[in-house]
Design a protein around this motif. Sequence first.
Motif, PDB file in Angstrom:
ATOM      1  N   LEU A 221     -46.501 -23.038  -5.531  1.00 17.95           N
ATOM      2  CA  LEU A 221     -47.242 -23.245  -4.290  1.00 17.95           C
ATOM      3  C   LEU A 221     -46.476 -22.504  -3.208  1.00 17.95           C
ATOM      4  CD1 LEU A 221     -49.392 -24.694  -2.520  1.00 17.95           C
ATOM      5  CD2 LEU A 221     -47.756 -26.576  -2.308  1.00 17.95           C
ATOM      6  N   SER A 222     -47.189 -21.680  -2.449  1.00 17.06           N
ATOM      7  CA  SER A 222     -46.531 -20.939  -1.375  1.00 17.06           C
ATOM      8  C   SER A 222     -47.059 -21.401  -0.021  1.00 17.06           C
ATOM      9  CB  SER A 222     -46.766 -19.434  -1.536  1.00 17.06           C
ATOM     10  OG  SER A 222     -46.080 -18.967  -2.669  1.00 17.06           O
ATOM     11  N   LEU A 223     -46.174 -21.326   0.952  1.00 17.95           N
ATOM     12  CA  LEU A 223     -46.488 -21.678   2.322  1.00 17.95           C
ATOM     13  C   LEU A 223     -46.058 -20.518   3.205  1.00 17.95           C
ATOM     14  CD1 LEU A 223     -47.322 -23.911   4.391  1.00 17.95           C
ATOM     15  CD2 LEU A 223     -44.926 -24.602   4.409  1.00 17.95           C
ATOM     16  N   VAL A 224     -46.936 -20.141   4.124  1.00 20.77           N
ATOM     17  CA  VAL A 224     -46.642 -19.069   5.075  1.00 20.77           C
ATOM     18  C   VAL A 224     -46.790 -19.661   6.468  1.00 20.77           C
ATOM     19  CG1 VAL A 224     -47.344 -16.805   5.936  1.00 20.77           C
ATOM     20  CG2 VAL A 224     -47.537 -17.314   3.495  1.00 20.77           C
TER      21      VAL A 224
ATOM     22  N   LEU B 288     -43.846 -16.237  -4.383  1.00 23.89           N
ATOM     23  CA  LEU B 288     -43.295 -15.738  -3.128  1.00 23.89           C
ATOM     24  C   LEU B 288     -43.760 -14.307  -2.879  1.00 23.89           C
ATOM     25  CD1 LEU B 288     -41.500 -16.209  -0.669  1.00 23.89           C
ATOM     26  CD2 LEU B 288     -39.547 -15.486  -2.050  1.00 23.89           C
ATOM     27  N   GLU B 289     -43.811 -13.514  -3.925  1.00 28.36           N
ATOM     28  CA  GLU B 289     -44.295 -12.135  -3.788  1.00 28.36           C
ATOM     29  C   GLU B 289     -45.750 -12.115  -3.301  1.00 28.36           C
ATOM     30  OE1 GLU B 289     -44.980  -8.094  -6.465  1.00 28.36           O
ATOM     31  OE2 GLU B 289     -43.874  -9.779  -7.341  1.00 28.36           O
ATOM     32  N   ASP B 290     -46.574 -13.012  -3.835  1.00 32.60           N
ATOM     33  CA  ASP B 290     -47.967 -13.108  -3.381  1.00 32.60           C
ATOM     34  C   ASP B 290     -48.019 -13.448  -1.897  1.00 32.60           C
ATOM     35  OD1 ASP B 290     -48.886 -12.697  -6.013  1.00 32.60           O
ATOM     36  OD2 ASP B 290     -48.944 -14.860  -6.437  1.00 32.60           O
TER      37      ASP B 290
ATOM     38  N   VAL C 270     -40.698  -7.266  21.939  1.00 34.37           N
ATOM     39  CA  VAL C 270     -40.796  -7.005  20.508  1.00 34.37           C
ATOM     40  C   VAL C 270     -41.614  -5.749  20.254  1.00 34.37           C
ATOM     41  CG1 VAL C 270     -41.610  -7.910  18.290  1.00 34.37           C
ATOM     42  CG2 VAL C 270     -40.608  -9.467  19.978  1.00 34.37           C
ATOM     43  N   SER C 271     -42.763  -5.661  20.915  1.00 31.54           N
ATOM     44  CA  SER C 271     -43.678  -4.541  20.711  1.00 31.54           C
ATOM     45  C   SER C 271     -44.651  -4.510  21.886  1.00 31.54           C
ATOM     46  CB  SER C 271     -44.450  -4.737  19.400  1.00 31.54           C
ATOM     47  OG  SER C 271     -45.493  -3.804  19.285  1.00 31.54           O
ATOM     48  N   LYS C 272     -45.288  -3.384  22.081  1.00 30.71           N
ATOM     49  CA  LYS C 272     -46.311  -3.278  23.128  1.00 30.71           C
ATOM     50  C   LYS C 272     -47.649  -3.826  22.650  1.00 30.71           C
ATOM     51  CE  LYS C 272     -43.550  -1.778  26.119  1.00 30.71           C
ATOM     52  NZ  LYS C 272     -42.992  -2.812  26.980  1.00 30.71           N
ATOM     53  N   LEU C 273     -47.707  -4.222  21.369  1.00 36.05           N
ATOM     54  CA  LEU C 273     -48.871  -4.879  20.797  1.00 36.05           C
ATOM     55  C   LEU C 273     -48.492  -6.303  20.406  1.00 36.05           C
ATOM     56  CD1 LEU C 273     -50.261  -2.068  18.437  1.00 36.05           C
ATOM     57  CD2 LEU C 273     -51.051  -2.661  20.737  1.00 36.05           C
ATOM     58  N   LEU C 274     -49.481  -7.169  20.343  1.00 33.53           N
ATOM     59  CA  LEU C 274     -49.258  -8.546  19.925  1.00 33.53           C
ATOM     60  C   LEU C 274     -48.755  -8.552  18.484  1.00 33.53           C
ATOM     61  CD1 LEU C 274     -49.851 -11.416  21.199  1.00 33.53           C
ATOM     62  CD2 LEU C 274     -51.781 -11.471  19.614  1.00 33.53           C
ATOM     63  N   THR C 275     -47.689  -9.279  18.231  1.00 36.72           N
ATOM     64  CA  THR C 275     -47.091  -9.377  16.898  1.00 36.72           C
ATOM     65  C   THR C 275     -46.866 -10.835  16.539  1.00 36.72           C
ATOM     66  OG1 THR C 275     -44.856  -9.198  17.827  1.00 36.72           O
ATOM     67  CG2 THR C 275     -45.903  -7.144  17.070  1.00 36.72           C
ATOM     68  N   VAL C 276     -46.611 -11.063  15.265  1.00 40.63           N
ATOM     69  CA  VAL C 276     -46.292 -12.407  14.795  1.00 40.63           C
ATOM     70  C   VAL C 276     -45.011 -12.370  13.976  1.00 40.63           C
ATOM     71  CG1 VAL C 276     -48.659 -13.301  14.763  1.00 40.63           C
ATOM     72  CG2 VAL C 276     -47.778 -12.139  12.757  1.00 40.63           C
ATOM     73  N   SER C 277     -44.257 -13.445  14.070  1.00 38.19           N
ATOM     74  CA  SER C 277     -43.121 -13.653  13.171  1.00 38.19           C
ATOM     75  C   SER C 277     -43.639 -14.510  12.025  1.00 38.19           C
ATOM     76  CB  SER C 277     -41.984 -14.371  13.889  1.00 38.19           C
ATOM     77  OG  SER C 277     -41.448 -13.536  14.893  1.00 38.19           O
ATOM     78  N   ILE C 278     -43.254 -14.142  10.810  1.00 43.32           N
ATOM     79  CA  ILE C 278     -43.791 -14.811   9.621  1.00 43.32           C
ATOM     80  C   ILE C 278     -42.644 -15.241   8.719  1.00 43.32           C
ATOM     81  CG2 ILE C 278     -45.261 -14.561   7.587  1.00 43.32           C
ATOM     82  CD1 ILE C 278     -46.841 -12.441   9.066  1.00 43.32           C
ATOM     83  N   GLY C 279     -42.752 -16.457   8.217  1.00 44.73           N
ATOM     84  CA  GLY C 279     -41.819 -16.951   7.211  1.00 44.73           C
ATOM     85  C   GLY C 279     -42.599 -17.413   5.994  1.00 44.73           C
ATOM     86  N   CYS C 280     -42.056 -17.159   4.822  1.00 45.03           N
ATOM     87  CA  CYS C 280     -42.720 -17.511   3.557  1.00 45.03           C
ATOM     88  C   CYS C 280     -41.770 -18.321   2.681  1.00 45.03           C
ATOM     89  CB  CYS C 280     -43.119 -16.268   2.780  1.00 45.03           C
ATOM     90  SG  CYS C 280     -44.142 -15.092   3.634  1.00 45.03           S
ATOM     91  N   CYS C 281     -42.327 -19.247   1.946  1.00 45.13           N
ATOM     92  CA  CYS C 281     -41.550 -19.928   0.911  1.00 45.13           C
ATOM     93  C   CYS C 281     -42.478 -20.242  -0.249  1.00 45.13           C
ATOM     94  CB  CYS C 281     -40.869 -21.187   1.435  1.00 45.13           C
ATOM     95  SG  CYS C 281     -41.988 -22.534   1.782  1.00 45.13           S
ATOM     96  N   SER C 282     -41.887 -20.429  -1.404  1.00 50.23           N
ATOM     97  CA  SER C 282     -42.653 -20.755  -2.595  1.00 50.23           C
ATOM     98  C   SER C 282     -41.832 -21.713  -3.440  1.00 50.23           C
ATOM     99  CB  SER C 282     -42.963 -19.474  -3.383  1.00 50.23           C
ATOM    100  OG  SER C 282     -43.838 -19.753  -4.441  1.00 50.23           O
ATOM    101  N   LEU C 283     -42.519 -22.643  -4.089  1.00 56.59           N
ATOM    102  CA  LEU C 283     -41.818 -23.609  -4.929  1.00 56.59           C
ATOM    103  C   LEU C 283     -42.756 -24.146  -5.983  1.00 56.59           C
ATOM    104  CD1 LEU C 283     -43.001 -26.605  -4.093  1.00 56.59           C
ATOM    105  CD2 LEU C 283     -41.463 -26.346  -2.195  1.00 56.59           C
TER     106      LEU C 283
END
Length: 176
Positions: free
Chosen positions: A65-68, A126-128, A152-165
């Motif tokens: 199961l992965s969570l982003v 996690l790769e998925d 960060v950028s001149k365009l809207l960006t997001v920070s992303i974290g992923c985990c899988s277990l």
Amino acid sequence: MIANTLQSVAYRQSLHSMQQQLLLANADLQQQAMQDGLTGIANRRRFDQCLQQELQRSARSNTPLSLVMLDIDRFKLYNDYYGHQTGDDALKTLANCLSEVLKRQGDIAARYGGEEFALILPDSSLEDAMNVSKKIQQLLQEAAIEHKHSDVSKLLTVSIGCCSLIADIKTLKLVS
């Protein structure tokens, strides 16, 4: 006697019709209670329910199961400069990007907080999850939402974290 019987039949039909209307209204309210009013995707309540269900499924089936988790970078600055209506439009655009990326039944995109979003990806490694994250960033970049005051950028960006277990049924019992 016939008049009473006819009246009774009409009363039962009316009662049945009202019950059906009540059931439809209740289903609609339940749907609204699980959906974010602004973005149209799942809300935090629905996210919490789905996560618990998917953790249990992962433990039973021994599947990953992965969570982003996503957070819009410098969103307060964005809202302060462009205004809340434009900020709402940016949130909707990101929600659309999330919905576009999630193709499989069971995948859930949810608004987790103000400018925070989360994805539940059952039976995903996690790769998925990282591949989904890259697609989201690509779609957001293609949307080209200007953010002049971000460092960060001149365009809207997001920070992303992923985990899988793969969930452990013993641990889930402690959490429940």
